[in-house]
Design a protein around this motif. Structure first.
Motif, PDB file in Angstrom:
ATOM      1  N   GLU A 308      -0.691  82.851 -75.072  1.00  0.00           N
ATOM      2  CA  GLU A 308      -0.297  83.377 -73.541  1.00  0.00           C
ATOM      3  C   GLU A 308      -0.984  84.434 -73.356  1.00  0.00           C
ATOM      4  O   GLU A 308      -0.932  85.618 -74.007  1.00  0.00           O
ATOM      5  CB  GLU A 308       1.292  83.677 -73.499  1.00  0.00           C
ATOM      6  CG  GLU A 308       1.574  83.866 -72.092  1.00  0.00           C
ATOM      7  CD  GLU A 308       3.065  83.817 -71.710  1.00  0.00           C
ATOM      8  OE1 GLU A 308       3.754  83.439 -72.508  1.00  0.00           O
ATOM      9  OE2 GLU A 308       3.322  84.861 -70.769  1.00  0.00           O
ATOM     10  N   GLN A 310      -1.419  87.723 -70.465  1.00  0.00           N
ATOM     11  CA  GLN A 310      -1.209  88.190 -69.209  1.00  0.00           C
ATOM     12  C   GLN A 310      -2.237  89.539 -68.880  1.00  0.00           C
ATOM     13  O   GLN A 310      -2.255  90.382 -69.653  1.00  0.00           O
ATOM     14  CB  GLN A 310       0.190  88.886 -69.516  1.00  0.00           C
ATOM     15  CG  GLN A 310       1.252  87.958 -69.684  1.00  0.00           C
ATOM     16  CD  GLN A 310       2.116  87.623 -68.282  1.00  0.00           C
ATOM     17  OE1 GLN A 310       1.742  88.145 -67.224  1.00  0.00           O
ATOM     18  NE2 GLN A 310       2.853  86.660 -68.389  1.00  0.00           N
ATOM     19  N   LEU A 337      -1.298  79.728 -71.763  1.00  0.00           N
ATOM     20  CA  LEU A 337      -1.279  80.042 -70.376  1.00  0.00           C
ATOM     21  C   LEU A 337      -1.683  81.233 -69.905  1.00  0.00           C
ATOM     22  O   LEU A 337      -1.886  82.413 -70.943  1.00  0.00           O
ATOM     23  CB  LEU A 337       0.653  80.452 -70.311  1.00  0.00           C
ATOM     24  CG  LEU A 337       1.441  79.375 -70.097  1.00  0.00           C
ATOM     25  CD1 LEU A 337       2.814  79.857 -69.785  1.00  0.00           C
ATOM     26  CD2 LEU A 337       1.028  78.343 -68.959  1.00  0.00           C
ATOM     27  N   VAL A 339      -2.039  84.488 -67.219  1.00  0.00           N
ATOM     28  CA  VAL A 339      -1.480  84.883 -65.902  1.00  0.00           C
ATOM     29  C   VAL A 339      -2.230  85.981 -65.454  1.00  0.00           C
ATOM     30  O   VAL A 339      -2.553  86.989 -66.028  1.00  0.00           O
ATOM     31  CB  VAL A 339      -0.052  85.456 -66.244  1.00  0.00           C
ATOM     32  CG1 VAL A 339       0.518  85.813 -64.995  1.00  0.00           C
ATOM     33  CG2 VAL A 339       0.652  84.143 -66.761  1.00  0.00           C
ATOM     34  N   ASN A 341      -2.745  88.967 -63.354  1.00  0.00           N
ATOM     35  CA  ASN A 341      -1.738  89.782 -62.490  1.00  0.00           C
ATOM     36  C   ASN A 341      -2.424  90.959 -61.598  1.00  0.00           C
ATOM     37  O   ASN A 341      -1.802  91.608 -60.817  1.00  0.00           O
ATOM     38  CB  ASN A 341      -0.892  90.456 -63.281  1.00  0.00           C
ATOM     39  CG  ASN A 341       0.075  89.793 -64.281  1.00  0.00           C
ATOM     40  OD1 ASN A 341       0.808  88.801 -63.755  1.00  0.00           O
ATOM     41  ND2 ASN A 341      -0.100  89.773 -65.630  1.00  0.00           N
ATOM     42  N   LYS A 365      -0.763  82.272 -59.674  1.00  0.00           N
ATOM     43  CA  LYS A 365      -1.770  83.239 -60.521  1.00  0.00           C
ATOM     44  C   LYS A 365      -1.517  82.959 -62.102  1.00  0.00           C
ATOM     45  O   LYS A 365      -1.948  83.749 -62.849  1.00  0.00           O
ATOM     46  CB  LYS A 365      -0.927  84.609 -60.242  1.00  0.00           C
ATOM     47  CG  LYS A 365       0.408  84.890 -60.713  1.00  0.00           C
ATOM     48  CD  LYS A 365       1.003  86.120 -60.434  1.00  0.00           C
ATOM     49  CE  LYS A 365       2.105  86.619 -61.468  1.00  0.00           C
ATOM     50  NZ  LYS A 365       2.449  87.991 -61.255  1.00  0.00           N
ATOM     51  N   THR A 366      -1.129  81.774 -62.363  1.00  0.00           N
ATOM     52  CA  THR A 366      -1.095  80.938 -63.520  1.00  0.00           C
ATOM     53  C   THR A 366      -2.088  80.087 -64.131  1.00  0.00           C
ATOM     54  O   THR A 366      -2.017  78.901 -63.011  1.00  0.00           O
ATOM     55  CB  THR A 366       0.307  80.670 -63.919  1.00  0.00           C
ATOM     56  OG1 THR A 366       1.131  81.672 -63.870  1.00  0.00           O
ATOM     57  CG2 THR A 366       0.342  80.141 -65.342  1.00  0.00           C
TER      58      THR A 366
END
Ligand code: EPZ
Length: 431
Positions: A308, A310, A337, A339, A341, A365-366
């Motif tokens: 993941e 971010q 995933l 993301v 941001n 936004k993912t």
């Protein structure tokens, strides 16, 4: 007379495509260039002094465009191997649309001119593929200190007051060039000023180091900068500086090494700028070996682990590395995933990666990246700078041949990427 800069720009603008083939046995050493996003604010800051030398200067389209702006403003620019020198006066404060619209970094010359002469007329650089890229924070700061700000005919016209009307400002959101423009403007205004909620990217802090050489005092406390300038007439007249290494180019090569390294050693980088990227590579199962503060060796991992990711302002995971990680995660063992941001439209590379066989689903936004066993080469098109790097990485690991079109995006932000890849044993050809 065509300037050397225009000749170098012309040469790069002639390329349309980059052809790459699967590169088994990518190995050896690569040295990263100076950071594009450090060189750009420094070139804007060069307006504050009569004589400026910048070493470890990356020659790529965006920095060549910036040199062209300096020439249009009346400066004498001399490009030498690995460095650039700028001298002479400023005979104009107007930056035309045809050059400012070519790259976002042109916006930094607003701050450079305001710091140097207190006036500027810069054509709004406009958005680009990854988002609308508003400049409201830049203008809010200027209005807050009492500048006359006028938007007319696509130009931002600004006139500074002799003294700022306020001595503190807080950004509504973290903006890299917003912070840099504020610092450049304050360099010319005598007295103290507090900037809050500022960006802390290494490129911002490198600009701070440069401004300290000119005679500014800058104290960094968390996301606050306490700035004290002696005023533009009391700044040092001559200064030289060395651009910090490009952490995004370094990260791009580290991803190449995680995919294909037999092994790959990336040299001339700054390990302390790559914390989040090295952490995510370890999480993916690659084992980057830090050989020194400026050298990392990395070997290919059989299959990256799903992650993941971010994106966040520094020191978080850089948005400028998001596309490159997506390229790697298309081959991960599982579902990842990602993301995004920071920018509202920075997944356009997903569609192009799908043409190589990747499985990426974008929801707002993912991005959901379902790992596949292999990619197959195909013709693709670059959409923005880091997307083009992602497509090159994917092409290096895909079976067969990949031709990346609209390669001008790549040439904006990478110095001699094709040459560096060839020297690592890969097939990479610009045409
Ligand atoms: C800088 O862009 C970099 N460019 C970008 O690198 C980088 O992706 C970005 O910072 C984020 O790290 C240069 O340094 C030349 P922001 P910048 O202002 O300053 C919003 C590359 O690949 N925002 O930090 O333009 C903005 O829309 C380039 O080399 C406002 O809303 O980015 C974005 O969503 C791509 N109003 C977010 O803030 C403003 O006034 C962060 O933008 C300013 C920004």
């Amino acid at each position: 007379m065509v300037s050397v800069v225009e000749e170098l720009v012309g040469r790069r603008k002639g390329y349309r495509f980059l052809r790459v083939r699967r590169c088994d046995g990518l190995k050896g050493e690569v040295r990263v260039s100076g950071a594009k996003n450090a060189a750009l604010p420094l070139l804007a800051a060069s307006l504050l002094v009569e004589r400026f030398e910048l070493e470890n200067f990356p020659v790529l389209l965006d920095t060549l465009y910036a040199l062209r702006i300096l020439e249009l403003l009346g400066r004498e620019v001399e490009l030498l191997p690995g460095r650039v020198s700028v001298k002479g006066g400023i005979s104009s404060v107007r930056i035309p649309y045809e050059i400012s619209s070519l790259f976002r970094g042109s916006l930094l010359f607003l701050g450079g001119l305001l710091g140097a002469v207190g006036r500027a007329e810069v054509a709004h650089p406009g958005g680009c593929a990854i988002g609308s890229r508003p400049i409201d924070q830049h203008l809010k700061f200027l209005s807050h200190i009492g500048a006359e700000v006028e938007l007319e005919g696509g130009f931002v016209k600004v006139k500074l007051p002799p003294e700022p009307k306020a001595r503190a400002f807080t950004f509504d959101l973290i903006t890299v060039t917003g912070t840099e423009n504020a610092l450049l403007t304050l360099a010319g205004l005598r007295g103290e000023f507090e900037l809050h909620n500022a960006a802390l990217e290494p490129e911002v802090l490198d600009l701070v180091e440069f401004l300290k050489k000119l005679g500014l005092e800058v104290e960094v406390k968390g996301r606050s900068f306490l700035v004290r300038s002696p005023g533009r007439e009391n700044l040092k007249r001559e200064v030289s500086h060395r651009t910090i290494p490009d952490r995004i180019e370094a990260g791009t090569f580290l991803v190449a090494g995680a995919l294909l390294g037999e092994p790959l050693t990336v040299k001339g980088l700054e390990v302390s700028h790559l914390g989040a990227v090295l952490e995510k590579l370890r999480e993916a199962g690659a084992e980057p070996e830090v050989l020194s503060p400026s050298e990392v060796r990395i070997r290919r991992v059989e299959r990256p682990r799903a992650l993941e990711v971010q994106t966040a302002p520094y020191p978080g995971f850089p948005t400028d590395m998001q596309a490159q990680f997506m390229a790697m995660l298309t081959l991960a063992d599982g579902v990842s995933l990602i993301v995004e941001n920071i920018f509202e439209n920075r997944f356009q590379h997903a569609l192009e990666l799908a043409r190589l066989g990747a499985s990426v689903e974008v929801r707002g936004k993912t991005a959901i990246v379902r790992g596949v066993e292999r990619l197959k080469g195909a013709p693709v098109n670059a959409t923005d700078l880091r997307a083009s790097a992602a497509l090159v990485l994917a092409g290096l690991v895909a079976e067969g041949e990949t031709v990346v079109g609209k390669i001008g995006h790549l040439l904006r932000g990478y110095e001699d990427l094709d040459g560096k890849l060839r020297r690592l044993g890969c097939d990479a050809e610009l045409f």
